[in-house]
Scaffold this motif. Structure first.
Motif, PDB file in Angstrom:
ATOM      1  N   LYS A 127      54.506  48.756  40.882  1.00 26.48           N
ATOM      2  CA  LYS A 127      53.372  47.793  40.365  1.00 26.48           C
ATOM      3  C   LYS A 127      53.870  46.464  39.599  1.00 26.48           C
ATOM      4  N   LEU A 128      52.882  45.654  39.964  1.00 30.87           N
ATOM      5  CA  LEU A 128      53.248  44.587  39.207  1.00 30.87           C
ATOM      6  C   LEU A 128      53.277  44.530  37.033  1.00 30.87           C
ATOM      7  N   PRO A 129      53.779  43.394  37.176  1.00 29.01           N
ATOM      8  CA  PRO A 129      53.575  43.716  35.232  1.00 29.01           C
ATOM      9  C   PRO A 129      52.544  43.311  34.999  1.00 29.01           C
ATOM     10  N   ARG A 130      51.759  43.443  33.655  1.00 27.04           N
ATOM     11  CA  ARG A 130      50.617  43.819  33.031  1.00 27.04           C
ATOM     12  C   ARG A 130      49.635  42.927  33.370  1.00 27.04           C
ATOM     13  N   LYS A 131      50.243  41.791  32.843  1.00 24.44           N
ATOM     14  CA  LYS A 131      49.465  40.360  33.125  1.00 24.44           C
ATOM     15  C   LYS A 131      49.510  39.383  34.460  1.00 24.44           C
ATOM     16  N   THR A 132      49.952  40.527  35.283  1.00 22.42           N
ATOM     17  CA  THR A 132      49.725  39.909  36.706  1.00 22.42           C
ATOM     18  C   THR A 132      48.048  39.036  36.872  1.00 22.42           C
ATOM     19  N   HIS A 133      47.524  38.350  37.456  1.00 24.55           N
ATOM     20  CA  HIS A 133      47.073  37.407  38.020  1.00 24.55           C
ATOM     21  C   HIS A 133      45.161  38.877  38.684  1.00 24.55           C
ATOM     22  N   LYS A 134      44.705  38.873  39.475  1.00 24.72           N
ATOM     23  CA  LYS A 134      43.535  39.731  40.034  1.00 24.72           C
ATOM     24  C   LYS A 134      44.647  40.726  40.242  1.00 24.72           C
TER      25      LYS A 134
END
Length: 287
Positions: A127-134
């Motif tokens: 999973k990408l970091p929490r603040k990732t856009h979209k």
């Protein structure tokens, strides 16, 4: 438009399948024709296959329609294969006639379906970091600018599960008879008990027919048909030739924290319960 009401018999099966063909076996001319066909097969054919079907009436499940399968006969000459097939026409073939204990077999079936899933669930990408856009349950980069297309090896969203799979080298631990009431008994555990755990198998029920126990897991949900096949490869490993002696088969309940192996064991431990008391009172009042 006015439709005429018809009797309910119109929608019932007329049961006409193979009725004309079956008359061939009674008629002398038809028998000659059948023998001629068999002689032609023995002369010209190289591969002999039989059509087999499952016995849905034995299982007592919702489905009534039998599964039909074409099975190739191997071993011996073509004439031997034809003879074997004729001897087994419309006869039951039990699992013990095909497979034996300690044998390595292959399992073919369809896996459990999970529907349309994203890359995190389908390919277990990070999973990408929490603040990732979209959104963060994505693949950050799906490839370079050129070549200007997405490679097959990049994880993408799509169907997960409900795939046809073949798993090889499953060792047969036991083939049990449905007629045997103690088909889960072992040399080290001489208690008379059935393979069905207390309360039945979840989402299945009680095993009343012959069963086969294999090592490891098998693909698919409960009640889904599995094709079992003889191993296609020549076995050379020691595991394949190992003799299995089961010491204990657990028949405690699979619904909760199973404590008891048999109903008798539970009764002896719990002692008389409320329902027994009510039953005895009812019997006393009737008497």
């Amino acid at each position: 438009m006015v439709s005429k009401l018809q009797s309910s018999s119109r929608y019932k099966s007329k049961k006409k399948a193979f009725t004309k063909y079956s008359k061939k076996w009674k008629d002398d001319l038809g028998k000659k024709e059948i023998e001629k066909d068999f002689a032609k097969m023995a002369k010209y054919c190289q591969v002999i296959r039989v059509i087999a079907h499952t016995q849905m009436k034995l299982l007592k499940k919702r489905q009534k329609k039998a599964h039909i399968m074409e099975i190739q006969l191997n071993g011996g000459s073509v004439a031997d294969k034809i003879k074997f097939a004729r001897e087994h026409f419309e006869k039951q073939v039990t699992i013990s006639q095909v497979f034996s204990q300690d044998e390595m077999i292959d399992c073919i079936g369809v896996t459990k379906g999970h529907g349309y899933k994203g890359v995190t669930s389908r390919w277990h990408t990070k999973k990408l970091p929490r603040k990732t856009h979209k959104g963060l349950r994505k693949v950050a980069c799906i490839g370079a600018w050129h070549p200007s297309r997405v490679s097959f090896s990049v994880a993408r969203a799509g169907q997960k599960g409900y795939h046809h799979r073949t798993e090889i080298n499953k060792k047969v631990y036991r083939i049990g008879l449905g007629s045997d009431k103690a088909n889960a008994r072992t040399e080290f555990d001489p208690v008379e008990k059935s393979i069905t755990p207390m309360g039945g198998f979840p989402q299945y029920g009680i095993v009343r027919q012959d069963y086969i126990m294999v090592k490891g897991c098998v693909m698919g949900t409960k009640k889904r048909p599995i094709t079992l096949r003889k191993s296609l490869i020549t076995q050379t490993k020691r595991v394949a030739f190992e003799k299995i002696t089961l010491k204990f088969i657990d028949t405690s309940s699979k619904f909760g924290h199973g404590r008891f192996q048999t109903a008798e064991e539970k009764k002896s431990f719990m002692g008389p319960v409320k329902k027994d008391k009510i039953a005895s009172e009812k019997a006393a009042t009737k008497a």
